[in-house]
Design an enzyme around this catalytic site. Structure first.
Site, PDB file in Angstrom:
ATOM      1  N   LYS A   1       9.877  -9.973  24.613  1.00  0.00           N
ATOM      2  CA  LYS A   1      10.968  -9.023  24.925  1.00  0.00           C
ATOM      3  C   LYS A   1      11.002  -8.693  26.194  1.00  0.00           C
ATOM      4  CE  LYS A   1      14.265  -7.155  22.218  1.00  0.00           C
ATOM      5  NZ  LYS A   1      14.875  -7.517  21.127  1.00  0.00           N
TER       6      LYS A   1
ATOM      7  N   ASP B   1      20.249  -8.502  23.574  1.00  0.00           N
ATOM      8  CA  ASP B   1      19.930  -7.258  22.474  1.00  0.00           C
ATOM      9  C   ASP B   1      20.897  -6.196  22.986  1.00  0.00           C
ATOM     10  OD1 ASP B   1      17.526  -6.265  20.598  1.00  0.00           O
ATOM     11  OD2 ASP B   1      17.930  -4.785  22.169  1.00  0.00           O
TER      12      ASP B   1
HETATM   13  P1  NDP Z   1      24.918  -3.656  21.394  1.00  0.00           P
HETATM   14  O1  NDP Z   1      24.637  -3.291  22.514  1.00  0.00           O
HETATM   15  O2  NDP Z   1      26.006  -4.777  21.223  1.00  0.00           O
HETATM   16  O3  NDP Z   1      25.299  -2.079  20.610  1.00  0.00           O
HETATM   17  C1  NDP Z   1      24.462  -1.241  20.227  1.00  0.00           C
HETATM   18  C2  NDP Z   1      25.189  -0.141  19.650  1.00  0.00           C
HETATM   19  O4  NDP Z   1      24.227   0.810  19.421  1.00  0.00           O
HETATM   20  C3  NDP Z   1      26.300   0.691  20.396  1.00  0.00           C
HETATM   21  O5  NDP Z   1      27.204   1.038  19.432  1.00  0.00           O
HETATM   22  C4  NDP Z   1      25.609   1.611  21.191  1.00  0.00           C
HETATM   23  O6  NDP Z   1      26.525   2.619  21.368  1.00  0.00           O
HETATM   24  C5  NDP Z   1      24.696   1.959  20.133  1.00  0.00           C
HETATM   25  N1  NDP Z   1      23.323   2.921  20.494  1.00  0.00           N
HETATM   26  C6  NDP Z   1      22.437   2.129  21.562  1.00  0.00           C
HETATM   27  N2  NDP Z   1      21.783   2.956  22.155  1.00  0.00           N
HETATM   28  C7  NDP Z   1      21.906   3.993  21.447  1.00  0.00           C
HETATM   29  C8  NDP Z   1      21.476   5.450  21.573  1.00  0.00           C
HETATM   30  N3  NDP Z   1      20.244   5.496  22.271  1.00  0.00           N
HETATM   31  N4  NDP Z   1      21.898   6.533  20.761  1.00  0.00           N
HETATM   32  C9  NDP Z   1      22.813   6.110  19.776  1.00  0.00           C
HETATM   33  N5  NDP Z   1      23.739   5.121  19.974  1.00  0.00           N
HETATM   34  C10 NDP Z   1      23.166   3.855  20.717  1.00  0.00           C
HETATM   35  O7  NDP Z   1      23.561  -3.951  20.668  1.00  0.00           O
HETATM   36  P2  NDP Z   1      23.026  -4.788  19.401  1.00  0.00           P
HETATM   37  O8  NDP Z   1      24.140  -4.817  18.318  1.00  0.00           O
HETATM   38  O9  NDP Z   1      22.998  -6.017  19.813  1.00  0.00           O
HETATM   39  O10 NDP Z   1      21.708  -4.113  18.814  1.00  0.00           O
HETATM   40  C11 NDP Z   1      21.665  -3.018  18.194  1.00  0.00           C
HETATM   41  C12 NDP Z   1      20.314  -3.115  17.420  1.00  0.00           C
HETATM   42  O11 NDP Z   1      20.161  -4.115  16.615  1.00  0.00           O
HETATM   43  C13 NDP Z   1      19.233  -2.608  18.385  1.00  0.00           C
HETATM   44  O12 NDP Z   1      18.158  -2.101  17.902  1.00  0.00           O
HETATM   45  C14 NDP Z   1      18.482  -4.266  18.618  1.00  0.00           C
HETATM   46  O13 NDP Z   1      17.258  -4.252  19.047  1.00  0.00           O
HETATM   47  C15 NDP Z   1      18.646  -4.791  17.427  1.00  0.00           C
HETATM   48  N6  NDP Z   1      18.917  -6.327  17.075  1.00  0.00           N
HETATM   49  C16 NDP Z   1      19.781  -6.962  17.697  1.00  0.00           C
HETATM   50  C17 NDP Z   1      19.804  -8.440  17.577  1.00  0.00           C
HETATM   51  C18 NDP Z   1      20.821  -9.348  18.152  1.00  0.00           C
HETATM   52  O14 NDP Z   1      20.956 -10.349  17.781  1.00  0.00           O
HETATM   53  N7  NDP Z   1      21.573  -8.791  18.847  1.00  0.00           N
HETATM   54  C19 NDP Z   1      18.937  -8.876  16.635  1.00  0.00           C
HETATM   55  C20 NDP Z   1      17.972  -8.103  15.927  1.00  0.00           C
HETATM   56  C21 NDP Z   1      18.019  -6.880  16.074  1.00  0.00           C
HETATM   57  P3  NDP Z   1      26.742   2.926  23.108  1.00  0.00           P
HETATM   58  O15 NDP Z   1      27.595   1.770  23.330  1.00  0.00           O
HETATM   59  O16 NDP Z   1      27.495   4.233  23.139  1.00  0.00           O
HETATM   60  O17 NDP Z   1      25.465   2.796  23.690  1.00  0.00           O
HETATM   61  O1  2IT Z   2      15.377  -8.008  18.356  1.00  0.00           O
HETATM   62  C1  2IT Z   2      15.828  -9.350  18.069  1.00  0.00           C
HETATM   63  O2  2IT Z   2      15.374 -10.170  17.052  1.00  0.00           O
HETATM   64  C2  2IT Z   2      16.807  -9.917  19.010  1.00  0.00           C
HETATM   65  N1  2IT Z   2      17.265  -9.143  19.756  1.00  0.00           N
HETATM   66  C3  2IT Z   2      17.380 -11.364  19.250  1.00  0.00           C
HETATM   67  C4  2IT Z   2      16.362 -12.055  19.599  1.00  0.00           C
HETATM   68  C5  2IT Z   2      16.519 -13.647  19.961  1.00  0.00           C
HETATM   69  O3  2IT Z   2      15.821 -14.249  20.580  1.00  0.00           O
HETATM   70  O4  2IT Z   2      17.739 -13.926  19.476  1.00  0.00           O
END
Ligand code: NDP
Ligand code: 2IT
Length: 447
Positions: free
Chosen positions: A120, A160
């Site tokens: 990461k 992420d």
């Molecule tokens: P994005 O940046 O697309 O969206 C994140 C969302 O979460 C936004 O709505 C954001 O609001 C909110 N958010 C982030 N940090 C905070 C905080 N500290 N407090 C309140 N709201 C918060 O990210 P993703 O959707 O890609 O990721 C969301 C979660 O999923 C994370 O935990 C990530 O690690 C996990 N994840 C993502 C994967 C992927 O493929 N993208 C795969 C597996 C897990 P704001 O815009 O106001 O910050």
């Molecule tokens: O937390 C996760 O699994 C991710 N943000 C996706 C990682 C990836 O390599 O697609």
């Protein structure tokens, strides 16, 4: 086991998120070590990253002012494949958060059944409020250091929080220029330059496939279920879409400013409006309540106040924002509201106290390393397509993703049962993820 945990704390006392992730896994592994005491040596190694990089990221804003951010890449474990895991751009990013995420990624990637190790990275850069050119200059500066540490057979980053298609494009362009090669060194790429169909959808879709399997094991389904979703980014948006596909009714979404509750349900048209708001105009979820009638907007309150989103009466909760967004009291609010299942879309959104509340109250609970593995699994499929110099259709990728999620569910379910903890997906996922890495590590001589 206790001594391993104590050593982790003593070595890095200022890394609470990392301690939390390690403690949960170690708690689950006790019966495995009982069966196979030699695996204790593997565990001792597994809590220490193979390599950690930290670097300076200088960039100039549109007014010509210099900013200096911090960049990181944690290469945690490569026993079963090249390091693989996302990049997070958020002001809260530090080594504790990235080590917890990379550690979780090791088990998650193992569960996918694909040959990927865990890593990461990211930066404390805040993309919010930055112009496109500022984000581009930042990404180029970040990659001007990161490129020497990654490679298609070495370490393959992806997105992420704060890193989506736009950022991956800028990062890939800079890598290609510096390395003077076109390889699948990043995933989540655009379709025109080697990306995979369904990768943007994969984490959210995969989450709902997993939750569907978990519900179905108890004779339940999403059909007619009311669903609370937090976040409104990549994972939340496509979780919402798949819930709608399965006949469920999503009623909440949030961002760091607050949450909306739409009792009539977030339908396809409204979701498409949210996608434009978040992905194009980069607006705030508050605007949803201004645009649609009958919607309540509640502003975030500073901790220790409870997030009232989790007090919404729903059947299923899908936390898709960030770590530790549901604590023990918020978990009780969900239980009191009648929730029957919670599946983590985010990484570690539920605190250990929250997980305990769910398990004690017989709530179906899916840990993120199992239920959000669809994103990295589809990244693995993108790597395969890049290596083959081929691309698969939407249907092919979606079918493979669904198959992988069904397998992960079965593996976690069966493993929990085999170790005498039926229905405990936390134990099942931790043990199943660990066993493959432990076997590979032992076979290779514990290096
Ligand atoms: P994005 O940046 O697309 O969206 C994140 C969302 O979460 C936004 O709505 C954001 O609001 C909110 N958010 C982030 N940090 C905070 C905080 N500290 N407090 C309140 N709201 C918060 O990210 P993703 O959707 O890609 O990721 C969301 C979660 O999923 C994370 O935990 C990530 O690690 C996990 N994840 C993502 C994967 C992927 O493929 N993208 C795969 C597996 C897990 P704001 O815009 O106001 O910050
Ligand atoms: O937390 C996760 O699994 C991710 N943000 C996706 C990682 C990836 O390599 O697609």
């Amino acid at each position: 086991m206790k001594s391993v945990y104590e050593r982790v704390i003593a070595r890095d006392p200022d890394q609470p998120e990392f301690h939390q992730a390690v403690e949960e896994v170690l708690d689950s592994l006790a019966p495995v070590i009982e069966d196979n005491p030699d695996y204790m040596d593997v565990v001792m190694g597994m809590v220490e990253p193979e390599r950690v990089m930290q670097f300076r990221v200088p960039w100039y804003d549109d007014d010509g002012k210099l900013h200096v951010n911090r960049g990181f890449r944690v290469q945690f474990n490569s026993a079963i494949g090249p390091y693989k895991g996302g990049l997070r751009f958020h002001p809260s990013v530090n080594l504790s958060i990235l080590k917890f995420l990379a550690f979780e990624q090791v088990f998650k990637n193992s569960l996918t059944g694909l040959p990927m190790g865990g890593g990461k990275g990211g930066s404390d850069f805040d993309p919010k409020g930055k112009s496109d050119s500022e984000v581009r200059r930042f990404c180029q500066s970040f990659m001007s250091e990161l490129w020497r540490h990654i490679g298609a057979d070495l370490d393959v980053p992806a997105g992420d929080i704060g890193v989506g298609g736009r950022e991956i494009g800028y990062l890939f362009g800079m890598y290609r220029k510096l390395a003077n090669e076109f390889t699948g060194v990043l995933t989540g790429k655009g379709i025109s330059y080697g990306g995979s169909l369904i990768r943007p959808e994969a984490t959210g879709y995969g989450l709902v496939y997993f939750a569907r399997e978990m519900l179905s094991a108890k004779g339940k389904s999403f059909d007619g279920a009311t669903v609370a979703i937090s976040g409104s980014g990549n994972v939340a948006q496509f979780a919402c879409e798949k819930v709608l596909d399965l006949g469920g009714k999503p009623v909440t979404m949030s961002d760091s400013g607050g949450y909306i509750h739409d009792p009539t349900g977030i339908d396809r048209d409204k979701l498409s409006w949210i996608m434009d708001l978040k992905n194009k105009s980069r607006g705030r979820i508050k605007e949803y309540a201004e645009r649609f009638d009958g919607v309540e907007y509640t502003e975030s309150e500073p901790e220790p106040n409870l997030n009232k989103l989790w007090g919404t009466k729903v059947d299923v909760a899908l936390p898709c924002a960030t770590q530790n967004e549901i604590n023990g009291d918020e978990a009780k609010m969900l239980v009191d509201g009648g929730a029957i299942a919670v599946a983590e879309g985010a990484n570690m959104p539920c605190t250990p106290e929250a997980v305990e509340v769910f398990l004690k109250n017989g709530i179906l609970f899916a840990p993120g390393k199992a239920s959000n593995a669809g994103g990295v699994a589809t990244s693995g499929l993108e790597m395969s397509q890049n290596s083959l110099r081929m691309s698969w259709s939407r249907e092919e990728v979606d079918q493979k993703l669904e198959g992988i999620m069904v397998n992960i569910h079965k593996n976690a379910f069966d493993t929990a049962e085999r170790y005498g903890m039926p229905g405990n997906y936390v134990a099942g996922a931790n043990i199943a993820g660990f066993l493959k890495v432990a076997e590979a590590t032992t076979a290779q001589g514990i290096l």
